[in-house]
Design a protein around this motif. Sequence first.
Motif, short mmCIF file in Angstrom:
data_model
loop_
_atom_site.label_atom_id
_atom_site.label_comp_id
_atom_site.label_asym_id
_atom_site.label_seq_id
_atom_site.Cartn_x
_atom_site.Cartn_y
_atom_site.Cartn_z
N ILE A 122 -19.16 21.01 33.36
CA ILE A 122 -18.00 21.74 33.88
C ILE A 122 -17.92 23.11 33.20
CG2 ILE A 122 -16.67 19.66 34.40
CD1 ILE A 122 -15.11 20.10 31.79
N PRO A 123 -17.24 24.08 33.83
CA PRO A 123 -17.09 25.39 33.17
C PRO A 123 -16.29 25.23 31.87
CG PRO A 123 -15.72 25.25 35.14
CD PRO A 123 -16.61 24.06 35.15
N LEU A 124 -16.67 25.99 30.83
CA LEU A 124 -15.99 25.82 29.54
C LEU A 124 -14.55 26.30 29.58
CD1 LEU A 124 -18.72 26.85 26.94
CD2 LEU A 124 -18.07 24.58 27.73
N PHE A 125 -14.29 27.35 30.34
CA PHE A 125 -12.93 27.90 30.35
C PHE A 125 -12.33 28.02 31.75
CE2 PHE A 125 -15.17 29.68 26.64
CZ PHE A 125 -14.39 29.11 25.64
N GLY A 126 -13.15 28.05 32.77
CA GLY A 126 -12.65 28.30 34.12
C GLY A 126 -11.91 27.12 34.71
N PRO A 127 -11.32 27.32 35.89
CA PRO A 127 -10.62 26.22 36.55
C PRO A 127 -11.59 25.18 37.09
CG PRO A 127 -10.65 28.15 37.96
CD PRO A 127 -11.29 28.55 36.66
N LEU A 128 -11.14 23.96 37.18
CA LEU A 128 -11.97 22.87 37.70
C LEU A 128 -11.91 22.84 39.21
CD1 LEU A 128 -10.89 20.03 35.30
CD2 LEU A 128 -13.20 20.93 35.51
N PRO A 129 -13.03 22.59 39.87
CA PRO A 129 -12.97 22.43 41.32
C PRO A 129 -12.22 21.16 41.67
CG PRO A 129 -15.16 21.90 40.50
CD PRO A 129 -14.38 22.41 39.33
N GLN A 130 -11.31 21.26 42.64
CA GLN A 130 -10.55 20.08 43.07
C GLN A 130 -11.39 19.27 44.05
OE1 GLN A 130 -7.64 18.65 42.39
NE2 GLN A 130 -7.03 20.11 40.81
N PRO A 131 -11.64 18.02 43.76
CA PRO A 131 -12.41 17.23 44.71
C PRO A 131 -11.58 16.92 45.95
CG PRO A 131 -11.59 15.84 42.95
CD PRO A 131 -11.15 17.23 42.64
N GLN A 160 0.04 19.43 39.79
CA GLN A 160 -1.41 19.55 39.90
C GLN A 160 -2.13 18.29 39.43
OE1 GLN A 160 -3.61 21.51 41.07
NE2 GLN A 160 -2.47 23.34 41.63
N GLY A 161 -2.78 17.63 40.34
CA GLY A 161 -3.62 16.49 39.99
C GLY A 161 -2.92 15.34 39.31
N ASN A 166 -23.20 19.31 27.97
CA ASN A 166 -22.56 19.92 29.14
C ASN A 166 -23.49 20.92 29.82
OD1 ASN A 166 -20.07 20.31 30.75
ND2 ASN A 166 -20.20 22.40 29.94
N LYS A 223 -23.40 17.13 35.79
CA LYS A 223 -21.94 16.98 35.94
C LYS A 223 -21.18 17.94 35.03
CE LYS A 223 -21.66 12.13 37.31
NZ LYS A 223 -21.18 10.80 36.91
#
Lengths: 180, 168
Positions: free
Chosen positions: B27-36, B109-110, B20, B25
Motif C-alpha cells: 500500500i502507499p506509505l502516506f497516500g489514501p487507500l483505494p476503496q474496494p 469512511q469505511g 511492503n 498487496k
Amino acid sequence: MERGGRLGTTERARWELWLLWLCRVSLAVVFLTASLEKIAHPAEFARAVSNYRILPAVAVNLFSLVLPWVELLCGLLLLAGQWTRSAGLLAALLFFLFFLAVSTTLVRGLDIHCGCFDTTAGRKVGVQLLLEDSLWLLMSCVLAFRADDRWGWRQLLGPLALSRGKEARHAGRRGQAPGS
Amino acid sequence: MLRKASLIVLVATAMALVANAISPKGIPLFGPLPQPGIEGVGLIGLEDAWQSFERGQEIFVDARSAEQYRKGHIPGAVSLDARRFEERLSSFLALVPLDAPLVVYCDGQGCGSSREVAELLREAGYRNIRLFQGGWEEWVRSGYPRETEAGDETTVSEGQEDDSSTAH
C-alpha cells in the motif's frame, strides 16, 4: 514447601518461572495470530486503523504497516524466550495503546470492527475486547518487570531450565558429571 | 531494555518497508487507500447523497446500531442494524420493495456496517443499491438535516434552508 508453610526460594522461583512462561507463551500466540493476518492484508488493516479516527490520515498507512511486524517480532521473541523483558515492555506499550483506542472508541459510540484478528470483518469493538486488552496488558507488565532479558538456551527452556539446573546440582553433589 | 525495545521496533520497521515494497498487496506509505468496490453497488459521496435526499426518491438505509439511529439519523432513513440483519430482514422486505433505489450509510469512511448491509441486501434481491461512503459523520459535519426517532428534525446550519429538512 519449607517447614512453616512458606514457599522456599527454589519453589517460589519455580512458580514464578511457570507464571512467566504462561504469560510469554500466551502473548506470543496472541501476537503471532494477530500479526500474520494483518501482514497478509495490509490495505484492510489500514482501513480498520483509519476507522478508529485517532491517527492523522497521513500516519495511518505507515503505522498499519509497521505495527504487525512489531507484533510478529515480539511474538517470536516471546515464544523463544529471548529478550523477554524488552519484548514484554513493547507488548505492554502496545496493549496500553490498544486499550486507549478501544475505550475512546466506546466512549465516542463508534460502531466499527476492531481489526484485531480478522481484518476483513469479524469482531466489533466492545467491552469484551477491552477486558481482553486489560488481561494482556497485565501479562505484558508481568514480563516487563519480572522476566529475564538475556539471550540464550536457558531462556528458551524457561521453567524446564530450573529443574535441569537442580538435576545438575544434584548430580554434581553425587560426584557425577552434569547431564550424564 | 529500552535499547533492545528500540532495536525491535527499528528492525520491524525495516522489515515492514521491505515487505511492503516487494509485496503485490503493498500500500502507499502516506497516500489514501483505494476503496474496494462491491459488485453491483455504486459508491457515492456527500454531494450525490444530498441530491438523492433532495429528490426524495431513494430510500436511505441506516446500517448503524438501533441506539445510534434513535439518537439521530438522516430524515426518512430506515434503520437496518448490520448486527441484527437476519431478524430485521423480513420486516424490511415488507416495507421496501425489491426494486426500490437504496442509499446505505453507517458512521463514516469505511465503518464496515454499510458495506456489510449493502452486500446482504444485494444477496436478498435488491438490485439498486448505492453506498454513501462519508456516512453519518460527513452528513452531520456538513450541517445537513437530522432527525431523531421521535421525528424531531434539527435545524440546518448556514447555507441550507430550514424546510429542506422535510424533503423526505
